[in-house]
Design a protein around this motif. Structure first.
Motif, short mmCIF file in Angstrom:
data_model
loop_
_atom_site.label_atom_id
_atom_site.label_comp_id
_atom_site.label_asym_id
_atom_site.label_seq_id
_atom_site.Cartn_x
_atom_site.Cartn_y
_atom_site.Cartn_z
N GLN A 67 0.84 -1.20 0.00
CA GLN A 67 0.00 0.00 0.00
C GLN A 67 0.88 1.25 0.00
N PHE A 68 1.91 1.23 0.84
CA PHE A 68 2.84 2.36 0.91
C PHE A 68 3.59 2.53 -0.41
N MET A 69 4.01 1.42 -1.03
CA MET A 69 4.73 1.47 -2.29
C MET A 69 3.84 2.00 -3.42
N LEU A 70 2.58 1.58 -3.45
CA LEU A 70 1.66 2.09 -4.47
C LEU A 70 1.39 3.58 -4.27
N GLY A 71 1.34 4.02 -3.03
CA GLY A 71 1.18 5.45 -2.76
C GLY A 71 2.36 6.26 -3.27
N ARG A 72 3.57 5.73 -3.07
CA ARG A 72 4.76 6.42 -3.59
C ARG A 72 4.75 6.45 -5.11
N LEU A 73 4.36 5.35 -5.73
CA LEU A 73 4.28 5.29 -7.19
C LEU A 73 3.27 6.31 -7.72
N ASN A 74 2.17 6.44 -7.02
CA ASN A 74 1.15 7.41 -7.41
C ASN A 74 1.66 8.84 -7.24
N ILE A 75 2.43 9.10 -6.20
CA ILE A 75 3.02 10.43 -6.02
C ILE A 75 3.98 10.74 -7.17
N ILE A 76 4.78 9.75 -7.57
CA ILE A 76 5.70 9.95 -8.70
C ILE A 76 4.92 10.25 -9.98
N LEU A 77 3.83 9.53 -10.21
CA LEU A 77 3.00 9.78 -11.39
C LEU A 77 2.44 11.19 -11.38
N ASN A 78 2.00 11.66 -10.22
CA ASN A 78 1.47 13.02 -10.14
C ASN A 78 2.57 14.06 -10.32
N PHE A 79 3.80 13.76 -9.87
CA PHE A 79 4.91 14.68 -10.13
C PHE A 79 5.22 14.74 -11.62
N ILE A 80 5.09 13.62 -12.32
CA ILE A 80 5.30 13.62 -13.78
C ILE A 80 4.24 14.48 -14.45
N LEU A 81 2.99 14.34 -14.03
CA LEU A 81 1.93 15.19 -14.58
C LEU A 81 2.20 16.67 -14.30
N LEU A 82 2.61 16.96 -13.09
CA LEU A 82 2.91 18.34 -12.71
C LEU A 82 4.09 18.87 -13.53
N GLY A 83 5.10 18.05 -13.72
CA GLY A 83 6.25 18.45 -14.54
C GLY A 83 5.84 18.73 -15.98
N PHE A 84 4.93 17.92 -16.52
CA PHE A 84 4.44 18.20 -17.88
C PHE A 84 3.73 19.53 -17.93
N PHE A 85 2.91 19.83 -16.93
CA PHE A 85 2.18 21.10 -16.92
C PHE A 85 3.13 22.29 -16.79
N VAL A 86 4.15 22.16 -15.97
CA VAL A 86 5.14 23.23 -15.83
C VAL A 86 5.88 23.42 -17.14
N TYR A 87 6.29 22.32 -17.76
CA TYR A 87 6.97 22.40 -19.05
C TYR A 87 6.07 23.05 -20.09
N GLN A 88 4.81 22.65 -20.12
CA GLN A 88 3.86 23.18 -21.11
C GLN A 88 3.65 24.67 -20.93
N SER A 89 3.58 25.12 -19.68
CA SER A 89 3.26 26.52 -19.45
C SER A 89 4.47 27.45 -19.48
N LEU A 90 5.68 26.94 -19.21
CA LEU A 90 6.85 27.81 -19.13
C LEU A 90 7.78 27.72 -20.33
N ASN A 91 7.90 26.58 -20.94
CA ASN A 91 8.91 26.38 -21.97
C ASN A 91 8.46 26.83 -23.36
N LEU A 92 7.19 26.94 -23.58
CA LEU A 92 6.73 27.36 -24.90
C LEU A 92 6.93 28.85 -25.08
N SER A 93 7.44 29.22 -26.22
CA SER A 93 7.74 30.63 -26.45
C SER A 93 6.48 31.42 -26.76
N GLY A 94 6.37 32.55 -26.16
CA GLY A 94 5.26 33.45 -26.44
C GLY A 94 3.92 32.88 -26.03
N GLU A 95 2.91 33.26 -26.76
CA GLU A 95 1.55 32.82 -26.50
C GLU A 95 1.07 31.89 -27.60
N THR A 96 1.94 31.00 -28.04
CA THR A 96 1.59 30.16 -29.19
C THR A 96 0.54 29.11 -28.84
#
Length: 136
Positions: A67-96
């Motif tokens: 249960q603890f291991m699955l919780g950690r795996l789920n936290i990692i998955l949510n960090f990946i989603l959060l990283g994608f959102f940060v990349y999407q919002s900050l790395n794209l140039s301008g308002e494209t």
């Protein structure tokens, strides 16, 4: 046991990952169209996988280590989603592509908080069982 506090935290994480993605938009593009999680297939799959992992974690109450291991795996998955959102919002140039950010971008953070609280409660239960076993 199912009536523990970590079950409540995991249910809240499931609601955030599976329910609120249909309510809050991720961003609004240049044309003024609101983009939700179900509009981007891999983001939708990530949120649903997180919700399914939370539900599986609830029903693994007899084996606290997994249960603890699955919780950690789920936290990692949510960090990946959060990283994608940060990349999407900050790395794209301008308002494209992303013109206005929505509150849905912060849903992985809320889910991470609930998952961390659940893991803390699972760890506390495991420590309690270990201490009782020591006394026998």
């Amino acid at each position: 046991m199912i009536q523990r506090i970590q079950t409540l935290y995991l249910l809240l994480a499931t609601v955030v990952s599976a329910g609120l993605i249909f309510v809050f938009e991720l961003w609004t593009n240049q044309d003024g169209v609101k983009v939700f999680a179900q509009d981007v297939s891999y983001v939708f799959a990530g949120f649903l996988l997180s919700a399914v992992l939370s539900l599986i974690t609830i029903f693994r109450f007899k084996n606290r280590k997994s249960q603890f291991m699955l919780g950690r795996l789920n936290i990692i998955l949510n960090f990946i989603l959060l990283g994608f959102f940060v990349y999407q919002s900050l790395n794209l140039s301008g308002e494209t592509v992303v013109s206005e950010k929505g509150i849905g971008i912060f849903l992985p953070i809320v889910s991470i908080v609930f998952l961390a609280l659940a893991n803390k409660a699972i760890k506390k239960d495991e420590d309690l069982v270990k201490s009782v076993d020591r006394l026998r």
